[in-house]
Design a protein around this motif. Sequence first.
Motif, PDB file in Angstrom:
ATOM      1  N   THR A   9     -11.183 -59.793  56.600  1.00 40.21           N
ATOM      2  CA  THR A   9     -10.761 -61.146  56.249  1.00 40.21           C
ATOM      3  C   THR A   9     -11.094 -61.475  54.792  1.00 40.21           C
ATOM      4  O   THR A   9     -12.014 -60.910  54.205  1.00 40.21           O
ATOM      5  N   ASP A  10     -10.338 -62.436  54.229  1.00 44.10           N
ATOM      6  CA  ASP A  10     -10.595 -62.882  52.861  1.00 44.10           C
ATOM      7  C   ASP A  10     -11.952 -63.546  52.741  1.00 44.10           C
ATOM      8  O   ASP A  10     -12.630 -63.430  51.715  1.00 44.10           O
ATOM      9  N   TYR A  11     -12.329 -64.295  53.772  1.00 40.59           N
ATOM     10  CA  TYR A  11     -13.625 -64.962  53.768  1.00 40.59           C
ATOM     11  C   TYR A  11     -14.092 -65.086  55.218  1.00 40.59           C
ATOM     12  O   TYR A  11     -13.300 -64.922  56.154  1.00 40.59           O
ATOM     13  N   ALA A  12     -15.363 -65.387  55.396  1.00 43.98           N
ATOM     14  CA  ALA A  12     -15.961 -65.373  56.739  1.00 43.98           C
ATOM     15  C   ALA A  12     -15.656 -66.657  57.479  1.00 43.98           C
ATOM     16  O   ALA A  12     -16.514 -67.532  57.639  1.00 43.98           O
ATOM     17  N   SER A  13     -14.436 -66.777  57.952  1.00 44.49           N
ATOM     18  CA  SER A  13     -13.983 -67.972  58.669  1.00 44.49           C
ATOM     19  C   SER A  13     -14.382 -67.892  60.142  1.00 44.49           C
ATOM     20  O   SER A  13     -14.111 -66.894  60.809  1.00 44.49           O
ATOM     21  N   VAL A  14     -15.000 -68.968  60.642  1.00 36.95           N
ATOM     22  CA  VAL A  14     -15.419 -69.007  62.042  1.00 36.95           C
ATOM     23  C   VAL A  14     -14.215 -68.912  62.973  1.00 36.95           C
ATOM     24  O   VAL A  14     -14.162 -68.051  63.861  1.00 36.95           O
ATOM     25  N   THR A  15     -13.242 -69.779  62.785  1.00 36.65           N
ATOM     26  CA  THR A  15     -12.110 -69.818  63.713  1.00 36.65           C
ATOM     27  C   THR A  15     -11.252 -68.563  63.623  1.00 36.65           C
ATOM     28  O   THR A  15     -10.738 -68.072  64.643  1.00 36.65           O
ATOM     29  N   THR A  16     -11.085 -68.010  62.411  1.00 38.41           N
ATOM     30  CA  THR A  16     -10.331 -66.766  62.272  1.00 38.41           C
ATOM     31  C   THR A  16     -11.039 -65.626  62.998  1.00 38.41           C
ATOM     32  O   THR A  16     -10.407 -64.801  63.672  1.00 38.41           O
ATOM     33  N   THR A  17     -12.373 -65.574  62.870  1.00 42.60           N
ATOM     34  CA  THR A  17     -13.150 -64.561  63.582  1.00 42.60           C
ATOM     35  C   THR A  17     -12.955 -64.696  65.086  1.00 42.60           C
ATOM     36  O   THR A  17     -12.713 -63.706  65.796  1.00 42.60           O
ATOM     37  N   GLU A  18     -13.041 -65.912  65.581  1.00 38.62           N
ATOM     38  CA  GLU A  18     -12.890 -66.123  67.024  1.00 38.62           C
ATOM     39  C   GLU A  18     -11.487 -65.778  67.500  1.00 38.62           C
ATOM     40  O   GLU A  18     -11.320 -65.193  68.580  1.00 38.62           O
ATOM     41  N   ASN A  19     -10.477 -66.090  66.712  1.00 40.84           N
ATOM     42  CA  ASN A  19      -9.117 -65.720  67.102  1.00 40.84           C
ATOM     43  C   ASN A  19      -8.937 -64.206  67.130  1.00 40.84           C
ATOM     44  O   ASN A  19      -8.236 -63.664  68.001  1.00 40.84           O
ATOM     45  N   PHE A  20      -9.552 -63.507  66.180  1.00 43.38           N
ATOM     46  CA  PHE A  20      -9.469 -62.041  66.180  1.00 43.38           C
ATOM     47  C   PHE A  20     -10.110 -61.477  67.451  1.00 43.38           C
ATOM     48  O   PHE A  20      -9.537 -60.607  68.124  1.00 43.38           O
ATOM     49  N   VAL A  21     -11.301 -61.975  67.788  1.00 43.62           N
ATOM     50  CA  VAL A  21     -11.999 -61.478  68.976  1.00 43.62           C
ATOM     51  C   VAL A  21     -11.199 -61.786  70.239  1.00 43.62           C
ATOM     52  O   VAL A  21     -11.092 -60.945  71.140  1.00 43.62           O
ATOM     53  N   LEU A  22     -10.621 -62.986  70.314  1.00 43.94           N
ATOM     54  CA  LEU A  22      -9.811 -63.353  71.479  1.00 43.94           C
ATOM     55  C   LEU A  22      -8.613 -62.419  71.640  1.00 43.94           C
ATOM     56  O   LEU A  22      -8.287 -61.988  72.749  1.00 43.94           O
ATOM     57  N   CYS A  23      -7.956 -62.094  70.534  1.00 36.14           N
ATOM     58  CA  CYS A  23      -6.818 -61.167  70.602  1.00 36.14           C
ATOM     59  C   CYS A  23      -7.272 -59.759  70.979  1.00 36.14           C
ATOM     60  O   CYS A  23      -6.620 -59.075  71.790  1.00 36.14           O
ATOM     61  N   ALA A  24      -8.395 -59.326  70.416  1.00 32.17           N
ATOM     62  CA  ALA A  24      -8.852 -57.948  70.605  1.00 32.17           C
ATOM     63  C   ALA A  24      -9.380 -57.687  72.008  1.00 32.17           C
ATOM     64  O   ALA A  24      -9.351 -56.548  72.482  1.00 32.17           O
ATOM     65  N   ALA A  25      -9.874 -58.740  72.684  1.00 31.14           N
ATOM     66  CA  ALA A  25     -10.537 -58.555  73.978  1.00 31.14           C
ATOM     67  C   ALA A  25      -9.638 -57.859  74.994  1.00 31.14           C
ATOM     68  O   ALA A  25     -10.101 -57.029  75.781  1.00 31.14           O
TER      69      ALA A  25
END
Length: 433
Positions: free
Chosen positions: A162-178
Amino acid sequence: MSNLIVHGGTPLAGRIVPSANKNAVLPILCATLLTREPVRLHGVPDITDVKKILEVFRSLGSSVEMDAKTRVLDLHHRDTCFDAARDRLPEEMRSSIMLVPGLLARFCSARIEDDVTGCTLGVREIDPHVEVFQRFGASVERQPDGLVLAVPARLRANDHWTDYASVTTTENFVLCAALAQGRSTLMNAASEPHVQEFCAFLKMLGAQIEGLGTSRLTIHGVERLGGGEFTFAEDFHEIVTFLALGAITGGRVEVKNSTPEQFPLIDRTFAKFGVQIVHENGWSRAETQGPLKVKEPFTRNILQKVEAAPWPYLPVDLLPIFVALGIKAEGSVMFWNKIYDGAMGWTSELSKFGGHAFLSDPHRMVTFGGKPLHPAEVESPYIIRVAIALLMVAASISGKSVIRNATPIRRAHPQFVENICSLGARIEWVDGE
């Protein structure tokens, strides 16, 4: 009711138990869409954003049973249905974008409304989220009232930085990856306490996540997730807020805190204003020796600084709380918001109390504290913690003040005014014009 009447000047004292963290509760609610099994959540707060998410679940056919007294929520998404052409997600609530991964995984389609915003903290782009969805195989079509996303089948795993350590972007990535096929890796992941709590919940459901609390997460996609029970931890935002209210009013407030290991930097930030935080036996308290006073730096000719950025920096959401202390404490402090470009423009409201604050640029503010303060009628921007910071200043001043448009507090803090009143404050909600 949107305005707060504050009769300030009373030192607050007593014990308080914080509610759960909105920034953990909302993504976890969105994560429940990933499973068809029943989920029970303990300690769900009675806040407006939670109500909006639950209303969406009901409209999609999910089973939602909430015990208002015990705050226990039972969810079952077995019979959930979604149609991107018909169903709408909540507007004016940033977290609604985290419903997208569950919808894509379950129904191969989702949408992002044009009005997904949240607090008025400046430009809050959706491009990082759209990029994440595209990397997992989603197509994106712009329509007049939003974006419609679709995937042909199962989400596909990928590696992302990611470009920066975004909380919501991180959570969306984890939700998709699960539930994606294969192994996914995210670099520059956010690691805030609520992100860790969110990942712990997904692991309870059976997700395979490695690297909790670090900037590198690895997720091995599984075929399906199960159900289970989960209890939310105390909100560190509320812990800090109640401690600060005790300090700014010259009182003694103790707050239940089961995670003091997350507080060393927060404790040192309090110390910059002459406030010592003590953690004992699962409780935290703020101690002061007389009026608040800013600690002078050893380096000559520089201001004391409070810098806020992604964890493990001081959390940016807490910056207004310390600005309130800066207005009260004798001395000068430079506050630096390294994330949002529209979160510091409320110095004019502080000046109505007699406070002296100077906006250096969209990211930096300097307070010149210790000035004589007086009651005032002020207007809060649509930012949760700014409304609370204005309330804090008002609570520290003898006399009647009015905080107009304080409604954002209800988005994150259930029974907030009632809790403060239990500590001796005289505060009440009234209808706005």
